[in-house]
Design a protein around this motif. Structure first.
Motif, PDB file in Angstrom:
ATOM      1  N   ASP A 344       0.846  -1.245   0.082  1.00  0.00           N
ATOM      2  CA  ASP A 344      -0.076  -0.034  -0.140  1.00  0.00           C
ATOM      3  C   ASP A 344       0.836   1.253   0.036  1.00  0.00           C
ATOM      4  OD1 ASP A 344      -2.539  -1.742   0.061  1.00  0.00           O
ATOM      5  OD2 ASP A 344      -2.274  -1.629   2.585  1.00  0.00           O
ATOM      6  N   GLN A 346       2.854   4.431  -0.961  1.00  0.00           N
ATOM      7  CA  GLN A 346       2.727   5.109  -2.267  1.00  0.00           C
ATOM      8  C   GLN A 346       3.891   6.305  -2.408  1.00  0.00           C
ATOM      9  OE1 GLN A 346       0.511   4.976  -4.610  1.00  0.00           O
ATOM     10  NE2 GLN A 346      -0.308   2.807  -3.329  1.00  0.00           N
ATOM     11  N   THR A 351       7.494   3.627  -4.832  1.00  0.00           N
ATOM     12  CA  THR A 351       6.547   3.324  -6.016  1.00  0.00           C
ATOM     13  C   THR A 351       7.617   3.268  -7.377  1.00  0.00           C
ATOM     14  OG1 THR A 351       6.097   5.618  -6.397  1.00  0.00           O
ATOM     15  CG2 THR A 351       4.642   4.330  -5.307  1.00  0.00           C
ATOM     16  N   CYS A 352       8.708   4.161  -7.448  1.00  0.00           N
ATOM     17  CA  CYS A 352       9.520   4.168  -8.515  1.00  0.00           C
ATOM     18  C   CYS A 352      10.236   2.735  -8.561  1.00  0.00           C
ATOM     19  CB  CYS A 352      10.591   5.242  -8.152  1.00  0.00           C
ATOM     20  SG  CYS A 352      12.168   5.032  -9.485  1.00  0.00           S
ATOM     21  N   ARG A 354       9.107  -0.139  -6.894  1.00  0.00           N
ATOM     22  CA  ARG A 354       8.239  -1.297  -6.895  1.00  0.00           C
ATOM     23  C   ARG A 354       7.684  -1.280  -8.533  1.00  0.00           C
ATOM     24  NH1 ARG A 354       3.973  -0.250  -3.207  1.00  0.00           N
ATOM     25  NH2 ARG A 354       3.060   1.199  -4.825  1.00  0.00           N
ATOM     26  N   ASP A 355       7.490  -0.230  -8.886  1.00  0.00           N
ATOM     27  CA  ASP A 355       6.855  -0.270 -10.601  1.00  0.00           C
ATOM     28  C   ASP A 355       7.715  -0.159 -11.533  1.00  0.00           C
ATOM     29  OD1 ASP A 355       4.523  -0.246  -9.153  1.00  0.00           O
ATOM     30  OD2 ASP A 355       4.169   2.026  -9.151  1.00  0.00           O
ATOM     31  N   ARG A 359      10.139   8.591 -12.022  1.00  0.00           N
ATOM     32  CA  ARG A 359       9.086   9.523 -11.275  1.00  0.00           C
ATOM     33  C   ARG A 359       9.679  10.935 -11.345  1.00  0.00           C
ATOM     34  NH1 ARG A 359       6.036   5.627 -11.654  1.00  0.00           N
ATOM     35  NH2 ARG A 359       4.891   4.559 -10.236  1.00  0.00           N
TER      36      ARG A 359
END
Length: 719
Positions: A344, A346, A351-352, A354-355, A359
């Motif tokens: 969860d 963010q 997020t950079c 994980r995804d 960014r």
């Protein structure tokens, strides 16, 4: 075609500049957000927008302004306030006619939506047709914007706004959009035209007057005409020179911009080359990272940069290197870590990673609500506002992140920065992964070498100890017989007692050597490791001094292992003795048990082990710690750092031998001045055999158990 990039961001940039100057009530940020356009995309001349984006931008802009300003925006492009945004694309085309004739080439710098053709009808008149490419659905406002752009081209050369006849339009049933652009001639051309007309007329008029009326004054008339011709020629020349000077000044400014961009491109090319050369020469992770950060600082010109890497389990992101930060900010980076396990989360860094996506943050305040309070404090300490965060990955595996910003210079980050970093990151990732593999291979080779050395020493020590033990048995037997033959008050009895005492100490050493060589007899049986540690609590409390705080933290889970309880007692006792001796001034000694899963990644990182579940006994002290050189030999028999007579050097060697006899592993982590943690891994018993092992029975041990014991990240010395 709706998602195909068709329009250069300069078009939107012109409107943004116009809105801020003439329509300050318009919220540009809201407008761009509605159009799904990022601020950095607008400021980057190398970025292109889709039809959908420009349509949304125009619709919302018209709504916010209250009228359609498409044509006004086109004309604004040539104004001084807009800094001549079209200038550099027309600087080599002196005169509006040449520029409009080359409109096909010039238009490619702004739009890819249509094909343009131009025909010269007169020196001051050009016809242009625009035919949209197949699949492109332009809108009427774009036709108006084109008219404004054509006006801007003419006005760029200091002409008055031209007249534009829109004789055919695709939005009114035409096959194309046809424009006829005409403009007044320049002042110097008008002066020359007036001169060229006036002089012949004056000559003819004088001839007629002389013929019919004999007016005379020929010299005066010729002189006047000559002065008139010279004066008008001089005036026309001055006007033409002034216009050329204006054009040349535009050429100079445009050339400087192009040269500056060429310098940036050259610098970027050099940087990529230097990164490749630097990385090709390095092997260690730290060497690779230091080379990368030096090249980024030297070539890219960012004020600050930081590289953070994930741990082996991809659970946390921690600082490895960077530049441009104050001492306080660097301390904050060293103490910071980001949890990668929460689905969860963010935060930008998480997020950079994980995804595996780059960014761009134009203003951290806009994404602050996505971060935890701890991350917000961290961002305040770093004074982070606008930055780019790029994943460092290789073959889809993300290893870490690279973040850059310009806190001091405030140079805006643009799409070109994203493209550049996105191109460099895979090179860094590939070199970093190679460095990781090389370090793993070196560790595995070192572990194999160490294991072979310990095996050889163990075989030798075992053989010597076995034979020496037989000799000691005989010696001690003969001493006992001699004592039996002598009277109790015989003076020789004292000497024989000394011989017997020395022989017993020698026997203890041989037992230690036998334990190290794994030739010691053991009696393994299923036991609960928590119970073994709990039973030692009173003994261990007597081993430590009053200056040392002893903590025992047992896992709440049953840790069933097959072991000789007596030998495990010996292991823990030896470790506690070492920890006590490492804290002469007192401290905290923590003994804990826990459960862990030894996976392939763990084994690859350390160079030893077998996959499976293990029970762990951890002994942690807050003592003096040991350095890397000492750590490499602490398991060797007879190696000791203690004073002569205060240690045999067999304590950890015995631990090693017993643990290996139980098919387990020993791991040491130590930092000089901070303390040492020694972990013992024993294979966990599962199935029906584990079910028969009793739970922890000692209520005192249960009361003191504090959940799973967490030890610092460790580095192996030897399995």
């Amino acid at each position: 075609m709706e998602e195909q990039p068709l329009y250069n961001s300069k078009i939107v940039s012109i409107f943004v500049s116009l809105l801020r100057k003439k329509y300050p009530h318009v919220d540009v940020g809201e407008l761009l957000q509605y159009a799904e356009i990022s601020p950095y995309e607008v400021s980057d001349e190398g970025h292109w927008l889709t039809q959908r984006q420009v349509d949304r931008f125009h619709a919302r802009m018209t709504q916010m302004v209250g009228s359609d300003i498409s044509r006004e925006g086109g004309r604004y492009a040539a104004s001084e306030a807009a800094h001549g945004m079209m200038m550099k694309y027309t600087f080599g085309l002196i005169g509006p006619a040449n520029t409009l004739l080359a409109i096909g080439k010039c238009s490619g710098h702004f739009s890819r939506s249509a094909a343009y053709t131009a025909t010269k009808l007169a020196d001051n008149k050009v016809e242009i047709t625009a035919v949209p490419h197949q699949g492109v659905e332009e809108q009427p406002y774009q036709c108006e914007n084109r008219i404004g752009l054509f006006e801007a081209v003419v006005m760029l050369f200091n002409y008055q706004p031209p007249e534009i006849e829109h004789t055919e339009c695709i939005f009114q049933g035409g096959e194309c959009c046809r424009y006829v652009i005409s403009w007044r001639k320049t002042l110097y051309a008008s002066v020359r035209s007036a001169r060229n007309r006036f002089i012949p007329i004056a000559v003819v008029a004088y001839a007629l007057l002389q013929h019919f009326w004999q007016v005379g004054h020929l010299v005066e008339v010729v002189t006047a005409l000559a002065f008139f011709a010279l004066g008008t020629s001089y005036l026309a020349q001055r006007l033409e020179t002034r216009e050329i000077d204006t054009a040349l000044s535009q050429v100079k400014e445009s050339t400087e911009q192009v040269l500056a961009q060429m310098g940036v491109n050259y610098n970027n090319a050099r940087m990529v080359n230097e990164v490749g050369q630097a990385l090709s020469k390095q092997s260690g992770i730290d060497e690779v990272l230091e080379s990368v950060i030096r090249v980024i600082e030297k070539r890219l010109g960012y004020d600050r940069a930081v590289i953070m890497l994930a741990d082996a389990r991809k659970s946390r992101l921690t600082f490895r290197t960077g530049y441009g930060y104050t001492d306080a900010q660097r301390d904050a980076l060293l103490n910071a870590s980001f949890d990668l396990t929460s689905p969860d989360a963010q935060g930008v860094f998480v997020t950079c990673f994980r995804d595996n996506q780059i960014r761009f943050v134009s203003d951290f305040a806009e994404v602050a609500h996505l971060h935890t309070p701890r991350s917000l404090v961290f961002s305040q300490e770093l004074e982070a506002r606008s930055f780019i965060c790029c994943p460092i990955a290789c073959d889809g595996e993300v290893l870490g992140i690279l973040a850059v910003d310009n806190k001091q210079s405030q140079r805006p980050l643009m799409q070109s920065d994203l493209s550049l970093l996105a191109g460099i990151a895979p090179v860094i990732g590939m070199s970093l992964r190679n460095a990781i593999y090389l370090e793993r291979e070196r560790r595995m080779s070192e572990q194999i070498r160490q294991s072979q050395k310990m095996e050889s020493v163990g075989v030798l020590a075992g053989g010597i100890a076995h034979d020496f033990n037989n000799l000691l048995t005989g010696m001690m037997g003969f001493v006992a017989l001699a004592q039996m033959k002598l009277k109790r008050d015989d003076p020789a009895q004292e000497y024989l007692e000394q011989v017997l005492s020395a022989a017993e100490r020698a026997a203890e050493l041989t037992q230690g050597l036998l334990a190290f060589s794994r030739k010691q007899v053991n009696h393994p049986e299923p036991v609960n490791l928590n119970q073994v540690v709990g039973n030692l609590r009173r003994l261990l409390s007597r081993l430590v001094t009053s200056k040392i705080t002893l903590r025992i933290e047992l896992s709440p889970e049953k840790l069933a292992v097959v072991a000789d309880s007596g030998q495990i007692d010996q292991v823990i006792t030896n470790l506690v003795n070492n920890a006590r001796d490492a804290m002469p001034d007192g401290g905290t000694l923590t003994i804990g048990t826990s459960l862990m899963e030894m996976n392939e990644e763990w084994i690859d990182l350390r160079g030893y082990g077998r996959p499976g579940r293990y029970a762990v006994v951890s002994v942690t002290d807050t003592g003096t710690g040991i350095d890397e050189a000492t750590k490499a030999h602490v398991l060797d028999p007879f190696f000791t750092t203690k004073e002569v007579g205060k240690g045999s050097g067999l304590g950890l060697a015995i631990v090693y031998g017993i643990v290996k006899q139980h098919e387990g592993y020993v791991e040491i982590d130590s930092t000089p001045g901070i303390g040492t943690t020694l972990n013992v891994y024993l294979p966990l018993l599962t199935g029906a055999a584990a079910a028969g092992v009793p739970e922890l029975r000692d209520p005192d041990a249960s009361a003191q158990s504090g959940g799973s014991f967490s030890s610092p990240g460790s580095r192996p010395i030897s399995p």
